[in-house]
Design a protein around this motif. Sequence first.
Motif, PDB file in Angstrom:
ATOM      1  N   THR A  19       0.842  -1.190   0.000  1.00  7.23           N
ATOM      2  CA  THR A  19       0.000   0.000   0.000  1.00  7.23           C
ATOM      3  C   THR A  19       0.883   1.247   0.000  1.00  7.23           C
ATOM      4  O   THR A  19       2.058   1.192   0.393  1.00  7.23           O
ATOM      5  CB  THR A  19      -0.909   0.042   1.232  1.00  7.23           C
ATOM      6  OG1 THR A  19      -0.099   0.187   2.412  1.00  7.23           O
ATOM      7  CG2 THR A  19      -1.750  -1.228   1.336  1.00  7.23           C
ATOM      8  N   LEU A  20       0.316   2.349  -0.436  1.00  8.34           N
ATOM      9  CA  LEU A  20       1.066   3.597  -0.464  1.00  8.34           C
ATOM     10  C   LEU A  20       1.532   4.001   0.933  1.00  8.34           C
ATOM     11  O   LEU A  20       2.717   4.333   1.116  1.00  8.34           O
ATOM     12  CB  LEU A  20       0.222   4.705  -1.104  1.00  8.34           C
ATOM     13  CG  LEU A  20       0.866   6.092  -1.156  1.00  8.34           C
ATOM     14  CD1 LEU A  20       2.115   6.072  -2.032  1.00  8.34           C
ATOM     15  CD2 LEU A  20      -0.137   7.121  -1.691  1.00  8.34           C
ATOM     16  N   PRO A  21       0.671   3.977   1.956  1.00 10.84           N
ATOM     17  CA  PRO A  21       1.152   4.339   3.305  1.00 10.84           C
ATOM     18  C   PRO A  21       2.281   3.434   3.788  1.00 10.84           C
ATOM     19  O   PRO A  21       3.243   3.915   4.398  1.00 10.84           O
ATOM     20  CB  PRO A  21      -0.101   4.187   4.172  1.00 10.84           C
ATOM     21  CG  PRO A  21      -1.241   4.380   3.232  1.00 10.84           C
ATOM     22  CD  PRO A  21      -0.791   3.766   1.944  1.00 10.84           C
ATOM     23  N   ASP A  22       2.173   2.128   3.509  1.00 10.39           N
ATOM     24  CA  ASP A  22       3.229   1.204   3.931  1.00 10.39           C
ATOM     25  C   ASP A  22       4.530   1.500   3.195  1.00 10.39           C
ATOM     26  O   ASP A  22       5.622   1.396   3.767  1.00 10.39           O
ATOM     27  CB  ASP A  22       2.813  -0.244   3.686  1.00 10.39           C
ATOM     28  CG  ASP A  22       1.775  -0.729   4.694  1.00 10.39           C
ATOM     29  OD1 ASP A  22       1.609  -0.062   5.744  1.00 10.39           O
ATOM     30  OD2 ASP A  22       1.128  -1.766   4.427  1.00 10.39           O
ATOM     31  N   ALA A  23       4.416   1.855   1.921  1.00  9.32           N
ATOM     32  CA  ALA A  23       5.608   2.172   1.149  1.00  9.32           C
ATOM     33  C   ALA A  23       6.304   3.413   1.685  1.00  9.32           C
ATOM     34  O   ALA A  23       7.540   3.498   1.703  1.00  9.32           O
ATOM     35  CB  ALA A  23       5.244   2.367  -0.319  1.00  9.32           C
ATOM     36  N   ILE A  24       5.502   4.370   2.135  1.00 11.12           N
ATOM     37  CA  ILE A  24       6.082   5.577   2.741  1.00 11.12           C
ATOM     38  C   ILE A  24       6.757   5.238   4.060  1.00 11.12           C
ATOM     39  O   ILE A  24       7.881   5.680   4.355  1.00 11.12           O
ATOM     40  CB  ILE A  24       4.993   6.653   2.938  1.00 11.12           C
ATOM     41  CG1 ILE A  24       4.448   7.108   1.570  1.00 11.12           C
ATOM     42  CG2 ILE A  24       5.544   7.839   3.724  1.00 11.12           C
ATOM     43  CD1 ILE A  24       3.235   8.018   1.669  1.00 11.12           C
ATOM     44  N   ARG A  25       6.078   4.386   4.857  1.00 15.75           N
ATOM     45  CA  ARG A  25       6.620   4.033   6.171  1.00 15.75           C
ATOM     46  C   ARG A  25       7.916   3.226   6.075  1.00 15.75           C
ATOM     47  O   ARG A  25       8.844   3.439   6.848  1.00 15.75           O
ATOM     48  CB  ARG A  25       5.577   3.251   6.973  1.00 15.75           C
ATOM     49  CG  ARG A  25       4.535   4.127   7.654  1.00 15.75           C
ATOM     50  CD  ARG A  25       3.724   3.329   8.670  1.00 15.75           C
ATOM     51  NE  ARG A  25       2.888   2.333   8.030  1.00 15.75           N
ATOM     52  CZ  ARG A  25       1.635   2.564   7.632  1.00 15.75           C
ATOM     53  NH1 ARG A  25       1.100   3.766   7.829  1.00 15.75           N
ATOM     54  NH2 ARG A  25       0.921   1.618   7.060  1.00 15.75           N
ATOM     55  N   ASP A  26       7.966   2.284   5.111  1.00 19.19           N
ATOM     56  CA  ASP A  26       9.167   1.435   5.044  1.00 19.19           C
ATOM     57  C   ASP A  26      10.282   2.029   4.192  1.00 19.19           C
ATOM     58  O   ASP A  26      11.339   1.412   4.007  1.00 19.19           O
ATOM     59  CB  ASP A  26       8.825   0.019   4.574  1.00 19.19           C
ATOM     60  CG  ASP A  26       8.406  -0.054   3.100  1.00 19.19           C
ATOM     61  OD1 ASP A  26       8.660   0.898   2.341  1.00 19.19           O
ATOM     62  OD2 ASP A  26       7.845  -1.097   2.699  1.00 19.19           O
ATOM     63  N   GLY A  27      10.058   3.219   3.666  1.00 21.99           N
ATOM     64  CA  GLY A  27      11.105   3.898   2.922  1.00 21.99           C
ATOM     65  C   GLY A  27      11.191   3.527   1.452  1.00 21.99           C
ATOM     66  O   GLY A  27      12.067   4.023   0.739  1.00 21.99           O
ATOM     67  N   SER A  28      10.276   2.675   0.987  1.00 17.55           N
ATOM     68  CA  SER A  28      10.280   2.329  -0.437  1.00 17.55           C
ATOM     69  C   SER A  28       9.966   3.552  -1.297  1.00 17.55           C
ATOM     70  O   SER A  28      10.408   3.654  -2.436  1.00 17.55           O
ATOM     71  CB  SER A  28       9.248   1.232  -0.726  1.00 17.55           C
ATOM     72  OG  SER A  28       9.528   0.074  -0.007  1.00 17.55           O
ATOM     73  N   ILE A  29       9.183   4.460  -0.721  1.00 18.56           N
ATOM     74  CA  ILE A  29       8.892   5.742  -1.356  1.00 18.56           C
ATOM     75  C   ILE A  29       9.349   6.847  -0.417  1.00 18.56           C
ATOM     76  O   ILE A  29       9.018   6.843   0.783  1.00 18.56           O
ATOM     77  CB  ILE A  29       7.388   5.894  -1.653  1.00 18.56           C
ATOM     78  CG1 ILE A  29       6.955   4.907  -2.745  1.00 18.56           C
ATOM     79  CG2 ILE A  29       7.066   7.322  -2.101  1.00 18.56           C
ATOM     80  CD1 ILE A  29       5.483   4.968  -3.074  1.00 18.56           C
ATOM     81  N   ARG A  30      10.119   7.788  -0.941  1.00 18.04           N
ATOM     82  CA  ARG A  30      10.514   8.958  -0.158  1.00 18.04           C
ATOM     83  C   ARG A  30       9.769  10.175  -0.683  1.00 18.04           C
ATOM     84  O   ARG A  30       9.730  10.412  -1.896  1.00 18.04           O
ATOM     85  CB  ARG A  30      12.023   9.193  -0.267  1.00 18.04           C
ATOM     86  CG  ARG A  30      12.503  10.278   0.725  1.00 18.04           C
ATOM     87  CD  ARG A  30      13.988  10.549   0.643  1.00 18.04           C
ATOM     88  NE  ARG A  30      14.308  11.450  -0.462  1.00 18.04           N
ATOM     89  CZ  ARG A  30      15.062  11.128  -1.491  1.00 18.04           C
ATOM     90  NH1 ARG A  30      15.574   9.897  -1.578  1.00 18.04           N
ATOM     91  NH2 ARG A  30      15.321  12.002  -2.447  1.00 18.04           N
ATOM     92  N   ILE A  31       9.151  10.920   0.205  1.00 23.19           N
ATOM     93  CA  ILE A  31       8.404  12.107  -0.189  1.00 23.19           C
ATOM     94  C   ILE A  31       9.040  13.320   0.460  1.00 23.19           C
ATOM     95  O   ILE A  31       9.130  13.404   1.701  1.00 23.19           O
ATOM     96  CB  ILE A  31       6.922  11.994   0.207  1.00 23.19           C
ATOM     97  CG1 ILE A  31       6.261  10.820  -0.542  1.00 23.19           C
ATOM     98  CG2 ILE A  31       6.192  13.303  -0.115  1.00 23.19           C
ATOM     99  CD1 ILE A  31       4.805  10.615  -0.212  1.00 23.19           C
ATOM    100  N   ASP A  32       9.473  14.240  -0.352  1.00 24.29           N
ATOM    101  CA  ASP A  32       9.980  15.530   0.126  1.00 24.29           C
ATOM    102  C   ASP A  32       8.901  16.560  -0.136  1.00 24.29           C
ATOM    103  O   ASP A  32       8.409  16.693  -1.256  1.00 24.29           O
ATOM    104  CB  ASP A  32      11.266  15.899  -0.613  1.00 24.29           C
ATOM    105  CG  ASP A  32      12.387  14.900  -0.363  1.00 24.29           C
ATOM    106  OD1 ASP A  32      12.631  14.578   0.804  1.00 24.29           O
ATOM    107  OD2 ASP A  32      12.994  14.439  -1.357  1.00 24.29           O
ATOM    108  N   GLY A  33       8.528  17.286   0.894  1.00 27.53           N
ATOM    109  CA  GLY A  33       7.423  18.222   0.760  1.00 27.53           C
ATOM    110  C   GLY A  33       6.231  17.721   1.549  1.00 27.53           C
ATOM    111  O   GLY A  33       6.377  17.289   2.695  1.00 27.53           O
TER     112      GLY A  33
END
Length: 658
Positions: free
Chosen positions: A616-630
């Motif tokens: 899931t998108l939230p899980d990807a953000i939490r585990d660092g698979s996706i990095r979001i700046d901003g």
Amino acid sequence: MPLRRILPAILALVAFQCATAQTASAPASPVTVQANAAWLQALPFGDRQDFEDAHRGLVARFPEGTIRGADGRVAWDFNAYAFERADAAPATVNPSLWRLAQLNNEAGLFKVTDRLYQVRGADLSNMNIIEGDTGIIVMDPLITAETARAALALYYAHRPRKPVVAVIYTHSHVDHFGGAKGIVDEADVKAGKVAVIAPAGFMEEAISENVLAGNAMSRRAQYMYGTTLPRNATGQVDAGLGKATSRGTVTLLAPTDLIDKTIDTRRIDGIDIEFQLTPGTEAPAEMNLYFPQLRTLCIAENAARTQHNILTIRGAQVRDAKAWSFYIGQALARYGERSDILIAQHHWPTWGKARINEFLSDQRDMYAYLNDQTLRLMNHGLTPTDIADTLRKLPEPLASKWYARDYYGSVSHNVRAVYQRYLGFYDGNPAHLNPLPPVQGAKKTIEWMGGADAVLAKAREAYARGEYRWVAQIGNELVFADPANTAARALQADALEQLGYQAENATWRNAYLTGAQELRNGIRRGAPGGTTSPDLVRALTVPHFFDYLAVRLNADKSAGKAMTLNWNFTDLQERYAMTLRNSALTYLADAQAAQATATITLDKATLDRISLKQLTLPDAIRDGSIRIDGSPQAVVSLFGMLDTFDGYFSIVTPQAAP
């Protein structure tokens, strides 16, 4: 994001053909019995050449009654159509369609000529095997890995066990590449041990064709292929191009060699092959192949033992009948006098130069006729429905040729497709420019005709007279005016059922009978409709993904909102700038916004895992698979504005707006 909703060709063709209706089907009416019996006098049923050709060269049948996957699930059932062994067509099946259904039941390994073998009847399409000097060349490895693996095993059980040295895809439809990994190890392709050859544009067309309208096409394909109908004489009996489509694992091996010249040649393991590109015909990326040493022409799917679709009834972009005719004519001129055998990717071969030339000439003329006569009548001012009613059938003697019959395409819907290609949906009559939507129009029509009871009584009288097309038409108005009117639904179902029993066209029969089934029993949610293919999801480009996000954007939820998002794919070295503004989602490649709301950094594998619902998108953000700046909230909010499509929307009853 459920990408299984955006691959209609995949979903339609991997749909497993199994189901049982809850309400018993009605018998053929006396009118249907009479109509079907008349076909026996209208066509040359005494001509048994096709039966001889379909059986010719049989080496062996499949040893088991089913083909199963590693998990035990049935991918193909050879016994599903055992009821078709009866010589005489039952009253509930058009005799012409019954004849084709019997021919399509010929399954097994066939020797076409020295060094050329064909496996038929294990999927919708054929798998051809050409024996080289040290290995074998496999052409079009079916739809799923399970059936392709079983087909190759049958070949190896009766021929020397040479390695696969090349795989050829004749065109970009899934029934011609989906089983690739059932016969070849991807590691061998990467190591250069196996060549994968396809026409130019193959990958783009294999992945992108119909992507954006996928959910709608997938649902409509359930009607076209009869995926929820029982396999019996009152249900699904055939699919026109073959019996049905296998259920299993759809795979994809990317080509290592693209044919990009109009005429191109290769020598593969001692076998000379001349490739003829035929773009924009039956598939956007397609090619014929000529084998001079074997004096054999492979016509791909540009000619078959049926009139093909200029526009498939599941929906797609309209094909070019003029180009289709041209390329068949080109193949005839170039190879007709040099060919003793013709093979295609559906149905059985043709032997003999004279028969090959007649077959190709007739197929060329058929598509030219459909194109040119539609244009002629269009320029006389006739509407699409007028043209379909005026032409009705091909001219004689072409109309009496079995390979020109309406089993898959039809004169009726093909001429309307030609009209659409040139002039679009609007027939020029201002009354049809902005009609009332179906429900509003139906309610007013039924009210003006004296109400539901009066209309229903008249419709029953029309049904008794055998006026099934009219009953289906007016019955549809009754149902849309009041979907809860059970008597109207029952009568509409009865009319559709009789039309199905009378249909020569396999896909028309399936559509009529599926409509009748859903009117009686409702929509079978959860009915087999396909499986997500990881190979095909991974093959989607980033622009494909973004295009589909834009289609899913809900205009109401996004109204008044604006943001810019930069996307960076670390593995692909690709950058995109995305803008949400005026409820429209747009993007630019090789760009980055100077004042972005957020910047998203990830790799394509992560995007694929999200697409396959493995992450899931939230899980990807939490585990660092996706990095979001901003602003992470902006990214989450964008995904919250996206619609999820219902793969079981209503067709024969009103569908509410989202």
